[in-house]
Design an enzyme around this catalytic site. Structure first.
Site, mmCIF file in Angstrom:
data_model
loop_
_atom_site.group_PDB
_atom_site.id
_atom_site.type_symbol
_atom_site.label_atom_id
_atom_site.label_comp_id
_atom_site.label_asym_id
_atom_site.label_seq_id
_atom_site.Cartn_x
_atom_site.Cartn_y
_atom_site.Cartn_z
ATOM 1 N N ASP A 105 0.849 -1.188 0.000
ATOM 2 C CA ASP A 105 0.000 0.000 0.000
ATOM 3 C C ASP A 105 0.890 1.245 0.000
ATOM 4 O OD1 ASP A 105 -1.753 2.208 1.038
ATOM 5 O OD2 ASP A 105 -3.201 0.580 1.203
ATOM 6 N N HIS B 58 -10.641 -5.388 -2.908
ATOM 7 C CA HIS B 58 -9.259 -5.539 -2.451
ATOM 8 C C HIS B 58 -9.248 -5.892 -0.973
ATOM 9 C CE1 HIS B 58 -10.346 -1.254 -2.167
ATOM 10 N NE2 HIS B 58 -9.464 -1.127 -1.186
ATOM 11 N N HIS C 61 -7.038 -5.860 2.429
ATOM 12 C CA HIS C 61 -5.895 -5.280 3.128
ATOM 13 C C HIS C 61 -5.311 -6.360 4.026
ATOM 14 C CE1 HIS C 61 -6.901 -0.966 2.309
ATOM 15 N NE2 HIS C 61 -8.111 -1.501 2.161
#
Length: 115
Positions: free
Chosen positions: A31, A101, A103
């Site tokens: 990220d 998505h 994390h």
């Protein structure tokens, strides 16, 4: 034709990213605004906008993503101390990119509740 999402462009190599894993189904990268010492995003190649839009036809894709979470966490040294997997769904949950998505967060103690 719809314009590609940011994550589709990353998967296709049109936008650079620090890739840690990639196969024909998914891609995992660091990220750019990490919220933990290790903060990775795991995305499917398929441009599924959100988890709530998944259908029974996506079962194999979702299973693949979940299995890859564990594999990637082990490779990143997170499995022993623990890690968190988060899927934000919609604007109130903080989903900024309309592409599913996951994390993967770790490398420090994560508090609960998260928000």
């Amino acid at each position: 034709m719809n314009e590609k999402t940011l994550f589709e462009k990353i998967y296709d190599g049109e936008i650079p990213a620090a890739i840690v894993y990639k196969d024909d189904v998914c891609c995992c990268f660091r990220d750019i605004d990490p919220q933990a010492p290790v903060h990775l995003l795991l995305i499917p190649r398929k441009p599924l906008p959100s988890i709530e839009q998944a259908t029974p036809d996506d079962a194999a894709l979702l299973a693949h993503l979940m299995l890859k979470v564990g594999e990637i966490a082990r490779e990143q040294g997170l499995a022993k101390s623990g890690f968190r997997v988060v899927i934000n769904n919609g604007p109130d949950a903080g989903q900024a990119v309309p592409h599913l998505h996951l994390h993967i967060l770790g490398g420090r103690s994560l508090q609960w509740p998260p928000g």
